[in-house]
Design a protein around this motif. Structure first.
Motif, PDB file in Angstrom:
ATOM      1  N   GLN A 385       8.313 -19.849  44.112  1.00  0.00           N
ATOM      2  CA  GLN A 385       8.110 -18.709  45.012  1.00  0.00           C
ATOM      3  C   GLN A 385       9.436 -18.252  45.614  1.00  0.00           C
ATOM      4  OE1 GLN A 385       5.109 -17.197  45.548  1.00  0.00           O
ATOM      5  NE2 GLN A 385       4.156 -18.606  44.111  1.00  0.00           N
ATOM      6  N   LEU A 386      10.251 -19.210  46.029  1.00  0.00           N
ATOM      7  CA  LEU A 386      11.558 -18.874  46.592  1.00  0.00           C
ATOM      8  C   LEU A 386      12.440 -18.191  45.559  1.00  0.00           C
ATOM      9  CD1 LEU A 386      13.675 -19.132  48.905  1.00  0.00           C
ATOM     10  CD2 LEU A 386      14.279 -21.357  47.928  1.00  0.00           C
ATOM     11  N   LEU A 387      12.426 -18.687  44.336  1.00  0.00           N
ATOM     12  CA  LEU A 387      13.277 -18.145  43.283  1.00  0.00           C
ATOM     13  C   LEU A 387      12.975 -16.686  43.000  1.00  0.00           C
ATOM     14  CD1 LEU A 387      15.502 -18.953  41.216  1.00  0.00           C
ATOM     15  CD2 LEU A 387      13.640 -19.486  39.615  1.00  0.00           C
ATOM     16  N   ARG A 388      11.716 -16.304  43.140  1.00  0.00           N
ATOM     17  CA  ARG A 388      11.342 -14.898  42.892  1.00  0.00           C
ATOM     18  C   ARG A 388      12.085 -13.955  43.840  1.00  0.00           C
ATOM     19  NH1 ARG A 388      11.020 -10.509  42.063  1.00  0.00           N
ATOM     20  NH2 ARG A 388       9.300  -9.155  41.457  1.00  0.00           N
ATOM     21  N   LEU A 389      12.260 -14.360  45.076  1.00  0.00           N
ATOM     22  CA  LEU A 389      12.999 -13.556  46.047  1.00  0.00           C
ATOM     23  C   LEU A 389      14.497 -13.799  45.949  1.00  0.00           C
ATOM     24  CD1 LEU A 389      13.211 -11.718  48.551  1.00  0.00           C
ATOM     25  CD2 LEU A 389      12.663 -13.734  49.959  1.00  0.00           C
ATOM     26  N   LEU A 390      14.863 -15.031  45.675  1.00  0.00           N
ATOM     27  CA  LEU A 390      16.264 -15.417  45.711  1.00  0.00           C
ATOM     28  C   LEU A 390      17.061 -14.828  44.552  1.00  0.00           C
ATOM     29  CD1 LEU A 390      18.099 -17.093  47.491  1.00  0.00           C
ATOM     30  CD2 LEU A 390      17.440 -19.127  46.189  1.00  0.00           C
ATOM     31  N   THR A 391      16.451 -14.685  43.378  1.00  0.00           N
ATOM     32  CA  THR A 391      17.197 -14.212  42.204  1.00  0.00           C
ATOM     33  C   THR A 391      17.809 -12.831  42.419  1.00  0.00           C
ATOM     34  OG1 THR A 391      15.905 -15.592  40.690  1.00  0.00           O
ATOM     35  CG2 THR A 391      17.040 -13.698  39.749  1.00  0.00           C
ATOM     36  N   PRO A 392      17.043 -11.804  42.791  1.00  0.00           N
ATOM     37  CA  PRO A 392      17.696 -10.512  43.037  1.00  0.00           C
ATOM     38  C   PRO A 392      18.605 -10.529  44.256  1.00  0.00           C
ATOM     39  CG  PRO A 392      15.368 -10.401  43.628  1.00  0.00           C
ATOM     40  CD  PRO A 392      15.575 -11.702  42.928  1.00  0.00           C
ATOM     41  N   MET A 393      18.261 -11.314  45.267  1.00  0.00           N
ATOM     42  CA  MET A 393      19.102 -11.402  46.469  1.00  0.00           C
ATOM     43  C   MET A 393      20.485 -11.933  46.121  1.00  0.00           C
ATOM     44  SD  MET A 393      18.511 -13.811  49.853  1.00  0.00           S
ATOM     45  CE  MET A 393      17.226 -12.819  50.612  1.00  0.00           C
ATOM     46  N   VAL A 394      20.524 -13.025  45.363  1.00  0.00           N
ATOM     47  CA  VAL A 394      21.789 -13.661  45.026  1.00  0.00           C
ATOM     48  C   VAL A 394      22.578 -12.811  44.038  1.00  0.00           C
ATOM     49  CG1 VAL A 394      22.792 -15.685  43.877  1.00  0.00           C
ATOM     50  CG2 VAL A 394      20.961 -15.967  45.547  1.00  0.00           C
ATOM     51  N   LYS A 395      21.868 -12.196  43.100  1.00  0.00           N
ATOM     52  CA  LYS A 395      22.561 -11.351  42.121  1.00  0.00           C
ATOM     53  C   LYS A 395      23.297 -10.219  42.823  1.00  0.00           C
ATOM     54  CE  LYS A 395      23.075  -8.074  38.833  1.00  0.00           C
ATOM     55  NZ  LYS A 395      23.565  -6.702  39.031  1.00  0.00           N
ATOM     56  N   GLY A 457       7.803 -16.054  48.721  1.00  0.00           N
ATOM     57  CA  GLY A 457       9.206 -16.411  48.825  1.00  0.00           C
ATOM     58  C   GLY A 457       9.767 -16.328  50.225  1.00  0.00           C
ATOM     59  N   LEU A 458       9.367 -15.311  50.984  1.00  0.00           N
ATOM     60  CA  LEU A 458       9.887 -15.167  52.343  1.00  0.00           C
ATOM     61  C   LEU A 458       9.407 -16.308  53.233  1.00  0.00           C
ATOM     62  CD1 LEU A 458      11.488 -13.565  54.420  1.00  0.00           C
ATOM     63  CD2 LEU A 458       9.424 -12.212  54.870  1.00  0.00           C
ATOM     64  N   SER A 459       8.160 -16.679  53.120  1.00  0.00           N
ATOM     65  CA  SER A 459       7.645 -17.784  53.933  1.00  0.00           C
ATOM     66  C   SER A 459       8.380 -19.087  53.615  1.00  0.00           C
ATOM     67  CB  SER A 459       6.143 -17.961  53.681  1.00  0.00           C
ATOM     68  OG  SER A 459       5.428 -16.817  54.087  1.00  0.00           O
ATOM     69  N   VAL A 460       8.616 -19.331  52.334  1.00  0.00           N
ATOM     70  CA  VAL A 460       9.344 -20.541  51.941  1.00  0.00           C
ATOM     71  C   VAL A 460      10.770 -20.497  52.471  1.00  0.00           C
ATOM     72  CG1 VAL A 460      10.180 -21.900  49.986  1.00  0.00           C
ATOM     73  CG2 VAL A 460       7.907 -20.840  49.889  1.00  0.00           C
ATOM     74  N   MET A 461      11.394 -19.332  52.372  1.00  0.00           N
ATOM     75  CA  MET A 461      12.769 -19.176  52.841  1.00  0.00           C
ATOM     76  C   MET A 461      12.870 -19.405  54.342  1.00  0.00           C
ATOM     77  SD  MET A 461      15.272 -15.842  52.311  1.00  0.00           S
ATOM     78  CE  MET A 461      15.452 -16.150  50.540  1.00  0.00           C
ATOM     79  N   LEU A 462      11.950 -18.831  55.105  1.00  0.00           N
ATOM     80  CA  LEU A 462      11.979 -18.991  56.560  1.00  0.00           C
ATOM     81  C   LEU A 462      11.712 -20.437  56.965  1.00  0.00           C
ATOM     82  CD1 LEU A 462      10.104 -15.734  57.640  1.00  0.00           C
ATOM     83  CD2 LEU A 462      12.563 -16.189  57.763  1.00  0.00           C
TER      84      LEU A 462
END
Length: 567
Positions: A385-395, A457-462
């Motif tokens: 779930q985190l990776l789904r949000l993190l991939t475009p963020m990090v790119k 992803g946001l919930s996991v990130m927070l």
């Protein structure tokens, strides 16, 4: 006529001070990278990688630069026909390119991921191991890192979606440790009509028998156009529009009978950077192809390759920005200006403080995403779930920072940084593609918005940020405030018209990115790097209130620790 006076070799008329030197090994010189390997890989993985990475570190520092510059200056050539007038559409490379590919194969960056025994032995960290070799490689040659990225993506799709016969035949060609047996891969995605709007693609697939088709149409940006194994999107039903009408096909350079598969390479792209590798335009004129997966499921399958490519983009950005910073730092360490060493000037240290902080932030943000890929593949749903949000963020973040790091490092070197005798101009050209390749910055923002809607992803990130800041209470208030400000805006977007929602989302997403990147730095703190990371945080948080305002410049010793580079 009076002769020109000879310049005394012992005079002060020189660019760098006596004893000037550069790294002999990009691995042993890099305290940041070495520390990461120590802290985030198992002892078993560290032991396995020790010899390959040491060898690659020396090659990157002493051999690959010359090869890379030659391959860049004497790029690929398209040979359309042979002497008998027969269409061959071959790409001819300088031998320097082939030598770089040999170094890549022997680094084991592909083997560690896909050789069955190694893959099983290092399940849960194989991506970190493969990207460790890729990071060192890309510090010296980022052009060829694109074909290597495509090859890894092709292996991913073969492994997940191809029939056993195709896997057994093709995957060994990717994980081989012999360069002469190595097959590279490609993704034929982009077309004139659509670009990033893949749903506008027009290439059609006409059935032959069973899962066999012939492809017709044009692909506009074909990176690694000389690939042996290609995945291409096409339409089996022109009436079914959008991405839901796309299917994906396996295309091989050679047909089963050994003859050339018809693939008309119209021309090679004349690019600003990454000139060592071949990007082209292709006409598909009855090209033989095999349907992979279910009909109309092509974009869903291709998206998995795209997301892996975005992490490659991030690692390439990290490597390019790091190399630029290292070049400037090594130069300034032995440069005298206005009567003293360049590092003694406060404004030079101020700029290195900024660039060092951005580099360190990028480093831990990118490697957190690679770790999430490993852990998601190992069955951890929260990480997926985190990776789904993190991939475009990090790119998006890493690509933008790489361009800035390269430009500012070039300026720190002055005119020397602008001269082709140095590596900085090539780095500058090469990193310019990173904000564009695999989705430009605005596309990444839109993908982040989709991830907010379609994943947890946001919930996991927070939750991760809360857990990390609990361990570092001195930073907890400021990091949580940054995150809360971003989330407060993002939660209002559902009620807004689409245009206004996208417009308001951008600053909030960038604010969230910075908050999470800071938490990644906090997460990475160990006794060995605590002072280094805290120095970076002082810069990154300097605009977050008067209590974080910088009062004095960093010392030379602090800058050296922050850069984390030994000659």
């Amino acid at each position: 006529m009076e002769a020109n006076p000879q310049i005394d070799a012992t005079s002060n008329n020189r660019v760098l001070a006596p004893g000037a030197r550069t790294s002999e090994n990009f691995l042993s010189s890099d305290a940041i990278f070495s520390g990461y390997l120590r802290d985030f890989l198992t002892p078993k993985a560290q032991e396995y990688l020790r010899a390959p990475l040491q060898r690659l570190g020396v090659q990157a520092a002493k051999v690959m630069d010359e090869l890379s510059l030659i391959a860049d200056q004497q790029g690929p050539e398209l040979v359309k026909r042979n002497r008998f007038g027969e269409a061959i559409d071959q790409i001819r490379f300088h031998p320097a390119y082939d030598e770089l590919m040999r170094i890549a194969v022997e680094s084991q960056m592909m083997r560690i991921k896909w050789e069955p025994g190694l893959r099983q032995q290092f399940a849960g960290e194989r991506h970190r191991m493969g990207f460790a070799a890729g990071y060192l490689f890309a510090m010296a040659e980022s052009g060829q890192y694109c074909p290597l990225c495509m090859t890894d993506g092709v292996a991913l799709l073969l492994d997940r979606f191809a029939e056993d016969g195709d896997k057994d035949r093709l995957l060994p060609r990717i994980y081989t440790d012999k360069a002469e047996e190595f097959y590279t891969g490609a993704m034929f995605l982009t077309e004139k009509a659509g670009g990033s709007d893949v749903g506008a693609n027009l290439v059609r697939a006409e059935p032959v028998a069973g899962d066999r088709y012939r492809l017709y149409g044009e692909k506009w940006f074909c990176s690694n156009v000389n690939a042996d194994i290609i995945f291409a999107l096409a339409r089996t039903d022109p009436e079914r529009t959008g991405t839901s009408g796309l299917s994906i096909f396996l295309v091989e350079k050679q047909r089963a009978n050994g003859q050339r598969n018809p693939l008309n390479i119209v021309r090679l792209k004349d690019k600003l950077g990454t000139r060592s590798m071949a990007s082209g335009e292709c006409l598909l004129q009855g090209t033989e192809a095999k349907l992979i997966g279910e009909e109309f499921g092509g974009f869903r399958i291709m998206a998995q390759m795209i997301n892996l490519s975005r992490l490659y983009n991030s690692v390439a950005a990290l490597a390019g920005g790091r190399r630029a910073l290292v070049e400037a730092y090594q130069f300034l360490s032995f440069r005298r200006t206005f009567g003293k060493n360049a590092l003694e000037h406060a404004l030079v240290r101020e700029k290195l403080w900024e660039l060092g902080a951005l580099n360190l932030m990028n480093f831990h943000l990118v490697w957190r995403a690679v770790e999430a890929l490993d852990r998601a593949e190992n069955g951890e749903d929260n990480e997926a779930q985190l990776l789904r949000l993190l991939t475009p963020m990090v790119k998006r973040e890493s690509a933008e920072r790489a361009v800035y790091l390269a430009r500012e490092s070039m300026e720190l070197m002055g005119g020397m940084g602008y001269i082709e005798d140095t590596v900085l101009p090539k780095i500058m050209r090469d990193v310019m593609v990173l904000p564009i390749w695999e989705g430009a910055g605005n596309i990444m923002l839109l993908d982040m918005l989709r991830a907010l809607r379609k994943s947890q992803g946001l919930s996991v990130m927070l939750a991760e940020m809360a857990e990390v800041t609990d361990r570092h209470p001195e930073f907890a208030p400021v990091v949580r405030q940054m995150a809360e400000e971003a989330v407060a805006v993002l939660r209002t977007l559902k009620k807004l018209p689409q245009d206004e929602a996208e417009f308001r989302a951008k600053p909030a997403l960038l604010r969230l990115t910075r908050a999470y990147a800071v938490s990644c730095l906090l997460r990475a703190i160990v006794p060995e790097n605590k002072s280094q990371i805290e120095l970076a945080l002082r810069w990154l948080l300097k605009d977050e209130g008067p209590e974080w305002e910088l009062k004095q410049p960093a010392s030379i010793a602090e800058i050296r620790a922050l850069i984390g580079w030994e000659f």
